[in-house]
Write a protein that holds these residues in place. Sequence first.
Motif, PDB file in Angstrom:
ATOM      1  N   ILE A  65       1.388  -0.422   0.996  1.00  0.00           N
ATOM      2  CA  ILE A  65       2.757  -0.890   0.777  1.00  0.00           C
ATOM      3  C   ILE A  65       2.753  -2.393   1.019  1.00  0.00           C
ATOM      4  O   ILE A  65       2.521  -2.854   2.136  1.00  0.00           O
ATOM      5  CB  ILE A  65       3.760  -0.202   1.721  1.00  0.00           C
ATOM      6  CG1 ILE A  65       3.662   1.317   1.585  1.00  0.00           C
ATOM      7  CG2 ILE A  65       5.180  -0.688   1.434  1.00  0.00           C
ATOM      8  CD1 ILE A  65       4.452   2.066   2.656  1.00  0.00           C
ATOM      9  N   ALA A  66       3.017  -3.174  -0.048  1.00  0.00           N
ATOM     10  CA  ALA A  66       2.846  -4.623   0.008  1.00  0.00           C
ATOM     11  C   ALA A  66       4.091  -5.390   0.427  1.00  0.00           C
ATOM     12  O   ALA A  66       4.012  -6.575   0.698  1.00  0.00           O
ATOM     13  CB  ALA A  66       2.364  -5.145  -1.338  1.00  0.00           C
ATOM     14  N   SER A  67       5.221  -4.735   0.482  1.00  0.00           N
ATOM     15  CA  SER A  67       6.446  -5.421   0.896  1.00  0.00           C
ATOM     16  C   SER A  67       6.694  -5.153   2.380  1.00  0.00           C
ATOM     17  O   SER A  67       6.519  -4.029   2.855  1.00  0.00           O
ATOM     18  CB  SER A  67       7.643  -4.920   0.084  1.00  0.00           C
ATOM     19  OG  SER A  67       8.824  -5.545   0.533  1.00  0.00           O
ATOM     20  N   THR A  68       7.108  -6.192   3.085  1.00  0.00           N
ATOM     21  CA  THR A  68       7.347  -6.059   4.530  1.00  0.00           C
ATOM     22  C   THR A  68       8.783  -6.371   4.918  1.00  0.00           C
ATOM     23  O   THR A  68       9.136  -6.249   6.076  1.00  0.00           O
ATOM     24  CB  THR A  68       6.412  -7.010   5.314  1.00  0.00           C
ATOM     25  OG1 THR A  68       6.652  -8.349   4.887  1.00  0.00           O
ATOM     26  CG2 THR A  68       4.952  -6.655   5.085  1.00  0.00           C
ATOM     27  N   ARG A  69       9.589  -6.787   3.970  1.00  0.00           N
ATOM     28  CA  ARG A  69      10.915  -7.255   4.347  1.00  0.00           C
ATOM     29  C   ARG A  69      11.881  -6.106   4.618  1.00  0.00           C
ATOM     30  O   ARG A  69      11.733  -5.007   4.047  1.00  0.00           O
ATOM     31  CB  ARG A  69      11.469  -8.213   3.307  1.00  0.00           C
ATOM     32  CG  ARG A  69      11.883  -7.619   2.006  1.00  0.00           C
ATOM     33  CD  ARG A  69      12.368  -8.727   1.092  1.00  0.00           C
ATOM     34  NE  ARG A  69      12.873  -8.185  -0.153  1.00  0.00           N
ATOM     35  CZ  ARG A  69      13.190  -8.921  -1.178  1.00  0.00           C
ATOM     36  NH1 ARG A  69      13.061 -10.234  -1.122  1.00  0.00           N
ATOM     37  NH2 ARG A  69      13.640  -8.366  -2.268  1.00  0.00           N
ATOM     38  N   ALA A  88     -11.247   2.616  -2.615  1.00  0.00           N
ATOM     39  CA  ALA A  88     -10.341   2.143  -3.657  1.00  0.00           C
ATOM     40  C   ALA A  88      -8.965   1.906  -3.054  1.00  0.00           C
ATOM     41  O   ALA A  88      -8.670   2.387  -1.952  1.00  0.00           O
ATOM     42  CB  ALA A  88     -10.255   3.171  -4.783  1.00  0.00           C
ATOM     43  N   PHE A  89      -8.147   1.185  -3.809  1.00  0.00           N
ATOM     44  CA  PHE A  89      -6.800   0.841  -3.339  1.00  0.00           C
ATOM     45  C   PHE A  89      -5.788   1.009  -4.465  1.00  0.00           C
ATOM     46  O   PHE A  89      -6.112   0.777  -5.637  1.00  0.00           O
ATOM     47  CB  PHE A  89      -6.748  -0.620  -2.870  1.00  0.00           C
ATOM     48  CG  PHE A  89      -7.689  -0.910  -1.749  1.00  0.00           C
ATOM     49  CD1 PHE A  89      -7.281  -0.762  -0.435  1.00  0.00           C
ATOM     50  CD2 PHE A  89      -8.989  -1.289  -2.005  1.00  0.00           C
ATOM     51  CE1 PHE A  89      -8.163  -0.991   0.602  1.00  0.00           C
ATOM     52  CE2 PHE A  89      -9.883  -1.524  -0.968  1.00  0.00           C
ATOM     53  CZ  PHE A  89      -9.465  -1.374   0.335  1.00  0.00           C
ATOM     54  N   VAL A  90      -4.588   1.385  -4.075  1.00  0.00           N
ATOM     55  CA  VAL A  90      -3.433   1.272  -4.952  1.00  0.00           C
ATOM     56  C   VAL A  90      -2.427   0.444  -4.187  1.00  0.00           C
ATOM     57  O   VAL A  90      -2.028   0.798  -3.072  1.00  0.00           O
ATOM     58  CB  VAL A  90      -2.836   2.637  -5.349  1.00  0.00           C
ATOM     59  CG1 VAL A  90      -1.490   2.446  -6.056  1.00  0.00           C
ATOM     60  CG2 VAL A  90      -3.801   3.397  -6.248  1.00  0.00           C
ATOM     61  N   PHE A  91      -2.066  -0.685  -4.766  1.00  0.00           N
ATOM     62  CA  PHE A  91      -1.097  -1.581  -4.155  1.00  0.00           C
ATOM     63  C   PHE A  91       0.282  -1.278  -4.727  1.00  0.00           C
ATOM     64  O   PHE A  91       0.474  -1.324  -5.946  1.00  0.00           O
ATOM     65  CB  PHE A  91      -1.481  -3.039  -4.402  1.00  0.00           C
ATOM     66  CG  PHE A  91      -2.812  -3.415  -3.810  1.00  0.00           C
ATOM     67  CD1 PHE A  91      -2.949  -3.564  -2.432  1.00  0.00           C
ATOM     68  CD2 PHE A  91      -3.923  -3.597  -4.613  1.00  0.00           C
ATOM     69  CE1 PHE A  91      -4.174  -3.901  -1.877  1.00  0.00           C
ATOM     70  CE2 PHE A  91      -5.151  -3.940  -4.076  1.00  0.00           C
ATOM     71  CZ  PHE A  91      -5.278  -4.090  -2.700  1.00  0.00           C
ATOM     72  N   VAL A  92       1.206  -0.933  -3.853  1.00  0.00           N
ATOM     73  CA  VAL A  92       2.599  -0.674  -4.240  1.00  0.00           C
ATOM     74  C   VAL A  92       3.319  -1.994  -4.073  1.00  0.00           C
ATOM     75  O   VAL A  92       3.536  -2.455  -2.948  1.00  0.00           O
ATOM     76  CB  VAL A  92       3.216   0.439  -3.373  1.00  0.00           C
ATOM     77  CG1 VAL A  92       4.662   0.698  -3.778  1.00  0.00           C
ATOM     78  CG2 VAL A  92       2.380   1.724  -3.490  1.00  0.00           C
ATOM     79  N   VAL A  93       3.642  -2.644  -5.220  1.00  0.00           N
ATOM     80  CA  VAL A  93       4.061  -4.041  -5.186  1.00  0.00           C
ATOM     81  C   VAL A  93       5.382  -4.301  -5.902  1.00  0.00           C
ATOM     82  O   VAL A  93       5.592  -3.847  -7.017  1.00  0.00           O
ATOM     83  CB  VAL A  93       2.981  -4.962  -5.804  1.00  0.00           C
ATOM     84  CG1 VAL A  93       1.708  -4.929  -4.988  1.00  0.00           C
ATOM     85  CG2 VAL A  93       2.692  -4.612  -7.243  1.00  0.00           C
ATOM     86  N   PRO A  94       6.235  -5.115  -5.272  1.00  0.00           N
ATOM     87  CA  PRO A  94       7.387  -5.663  -5.974  1.00  0.00           C
ATOM     88  C   PRO A  94       7.003  -7.024  -6.550  1.00  0.00           C
ATOM     89  O   PRO A  94       5.833  -7.427  -6.468  1.00  0.00           O
ATOM     90  CB  PRO A  94       8.418  -5.823  -4.860  1.00  0.00           C
ATOM     91  CG  PRO A  94       7.576  -6.194  -3.673  1.00  0.00           C
ATOM     92  CD  PRO A  94       6.284  -5.416  -3.848  1.00  0.00           C
ATOM     93  N   GLU A  95       7.972  -7.705  -7.075  1.00  0.00           N
ATOM     94  CA  GLU A  95       7.762  -9.037  -7.620  1.00  0.00           C
ATOM     95  C   GLU A  95       8.676 -10.006  -6.891  1.00  0.00           C
ATOM     96  O   GLU A  95       9.880  -9.789  -6.825  1.00  0.00           O
ATOM     97  CB  GLU A  95       8.088  -9.017  -9.109  1.00  0.00           C
ATOM     98  CG  GLU A  95       7.868 -10.316  -9.814  1.00  0.00           C
ATOM     99  CD  GLU A  95       8.144 -10.166 -11.299  1.00  0.00           C
ATOM    100  OE1 GLU A  95       9.052 -10.845 -11.789  1.00  0.00           O
ATOM    101  OE2 GLU A  95       7.463  -9.342 -11.950  1.00  0.00           O
TER     102      GLU A  95
END
Length: 187
Positions: A8-12, A77-84
């Motif tokens: 999970i790439a978002s921390t806010r 391996a990785f899957v990045f769950v990313v917003p923009e």
Amino acid sequence: MLRLDVVIASTRPGRVGKAVADWFYPVASEHGAFDARLVDLAEMNLPLLDEPNHPRMQKYQHEHTRRWAETVDAADAFVFVVPEYNFGPTPALTNALNYLYLEWNYKAAGFVSYGGASGGLRSVQATKPLLTTLKMMPLVEQVMVPMVNQHLQDGVFESNDYHRDSAQAMLDELERWAGALKPLRAS
């Protein structure tokens, strides 16, 4: 079995990424090829890169870096769950990637991107050059979720056939690449 970290790439505060990851993680676990783990960058709580030595040296001075290195090193391996964010990746993801080097090498990466009309695609495209610099293989196949708020019901992400089919295609390809790259990490 290959280890897959779903990051999970978002921390806010108020982020949507946790809901999207909570949908994708069981899909990855049920795929059958992966020992999937959910990794939340908010819980990793990495400060802005604070290591005095280049990551390639692996002379980590801080416990948070050693813990992060162990997590990344264990994955195939990785899957990045990313917003923009402003057409790019989250600062937390960029920071987490830059903390390490050798631990990322020769691993495949997929994306579950989400956002408004673009569905986070610009974030993914901006992240791929960094991944290739880390000797990672970013996949073409991905899950893209445009207008993500339309898929949230009481804080829960509700997927459709497109999301599920995209996830299956990405996981199948991720299995191929992760398996093919594994011998490179052994040498």
